[in-house]
Design a protein around this motif. Sequence first.
Motif, PDB file in Angstrom:
ATOM      1  N   GLY A   1     -46.428  45.954  59.046  1.00 53.04           N
ATOM      2  CA  GLY A   1     -45.826  46.068  57.727  1.00 53.04           C
ATOM      3  C   GLY A   1     -44.861  44.958  57.388  1.00 53.04           C
ATOM      4  O   GLY A   1     -44.281  44.960  56.294  1.00 53.04           O
TER       5      GLY A   1
ATOM      6  N   SER B   1     -53.614  49.721  59.504  1.00 53.95           N
ATOM      7  CA  SER B   1     -52.500  50.554  60.002  1.00 53.95           C
ATOM      8  C   SER B   1     -52.810  51.290  61.300  1.00 53.95           C
ATOM      9  O   SER B   1     -52.209  52.315  61.588  1.00 53.95           O
ATOM     10  CB  SER B   1     -52.054  51.559  58.925  1.00 53.95           C
ATOM     11  OG  SER B   1     -52.945  52.627  58.763  1.00 53.95           O
TER      12      SER B   1
ATOM     13  N   VAL C   1     -46.662  50.231  58.908  1.00 52.36           N
ATOM     14  CA  VAL C   1     -47.498  50.091  57.715  1.00 52.36           C
ATOM     15  C   VAL C   1     -47.584  51.443  57.016  1.00 52.36           C
ATOM     16  O   VAL C   1     -48.289  52.345  57.473  1.00 52.36           O
ATOM     17  CB  VAL C   1     -48.915  49.588  58.074  1.00 52.36           C
ATOM     18  CG1 VAL C   1     -49.740  49.377  56.799  1.00 52.36           C
ATOM     19  CG2 VAL C   1     -48.849  48.298  58.872  1.00 52.36           C
TER      20      VAL C   1
END
Length: 532
Positions: free
Chosen positions: A40, A88, A110
Amino acid sequence: MTVFSVSVDQHSGLFRTNKNAHLSRIAQLEEQQAVARAGGGDRYIQRHRDRHKLLARERVELLIDRDSAFLELSTLAGWGTAFTVGASVVTGIAVVSGVECIVIANDPTVRGGASNPYTWKKITRALEIARHNRLPVINLVESGGADLPTQAEAFVPGGALFRDLTRLSASGVPTMAIVFGNSTAGGAYVPGMCDYTIMVKDKAKVFLGGPPLVRMATGEISTDEELGGAEMHSRVSGLSDYLAADELDALRLGRQVMKDLNWRKLGYGPTFPVVLPQVDPEELLGIVSADLRIPFSPRDVLACVLDGSDFDEYKPTYGVSLVTGWGRVHGFPVGILANSNGVIFPEEAKKAAEFILLANQVDVPLLFLQNTTGFIVGKMYEQAGMIKDGAKMINAVSNSHVPHITLLMGASYGAGNYGMSGRAFEPRFVFAWPGAKTSVMGPQQLAGVMSIVARDSAASAGRPFDEEADANQRAETEEQIERESDSFFMSGKIYDDGVIDPRDTRTVLGIALSAVHSNEVSGTRGFGVFRM
């Protein structure tokens, strides 16, 4: 055995051109892999660290055996979409307490580890690999459940995760969940459906509905711990089998559980000594054509991949555009089918079908090296029965029971993709080199066919043909197919198990071969009707 040396002049301009083009493409691959590893981004990584938590790949690294390899799968999942590259979640093959396993680790940096449509596809593929190859599964869980804005695409196929976990258990393949943080809503069923569950004290939270949802639904006021805390599940509900003091303790417990399984492979191990190739795999970058229109010899590739560069070729003077024969990779015997000049003629199709039957008789896995533009077309070949001969090859591929491993080296077009054990034919693994292309046909051919059809249609209707519009349409079509056939694009849709650096081919194939031998390796003794 025949020992091959490389037939390409390593000092030629073509060799240098190929190498430079491949190095550039590999740099692009490494860039996208770095994007996946970044999760992320710095902000969310720091937030995660501030909570005194390990990152997904750090958890994997501490779980697996020291100095052992981790073959990450589907690294580019979601590439070219609005979702973060990697989808993710981290998946791959690793060795834990001496046992080869599938590891699935949510990346909570994420969107809190939420699962989007590509997350589900990536996890489902990992579980499919576990099921076919009889590999225990370890889930490193920290996920907020489904990515709600995309739930319409994710919800229905996401159910396959729960189905596959229970089917693995039913078939005797162990499954484990180590819960580090949130495992909520549908995600709560991952620890619920695994054979073994470990939860981290004060961190793990497993519940179908959190305090806000429970309050809205029932009016009941409760805390996270009362609803789904690690201590509650370890002392009250019994969902947790082991209560870990912290993340490191949880990983230690996971290794201990895997050790206590006393797990044994059903297939044989390497049956020959491992001998390095006589040709440096680095040479692959110059050997393999960067331009798919220029053929290259698969024998040169095999010289960089096979043990000792030894290859016992089968029918070397018949059906010469398909190379078939026997070799070894990291001590494992393999049967090899490799495209030479790209086109599959009737002789090649019959040769392939016969060779696949032979491999099934002696229970040897098959390695398919794809660089094909498909089956030959034309009046002479149609009248000679190309469809029947192609059907023989596809019949043999479809009904073969020995493990297949497919490598996309260059072109993978049309029914050639099918005949050479493409993804639809359930090979145990499919890997691609960065320069590989996969589509119905090449961009120029596809655009040209559409142009001819449009021109014929205009002539039949008595309409004038717009040459300028046709040229624009051809250019747009070529650009579209060029983009959609790209190895990154195809891997982003999880149509393979990863794009790999050609120099890593031997290592990747060795790990894959070891994995397939976790299950029985045996061929079929019966096929369908062969059209003669």
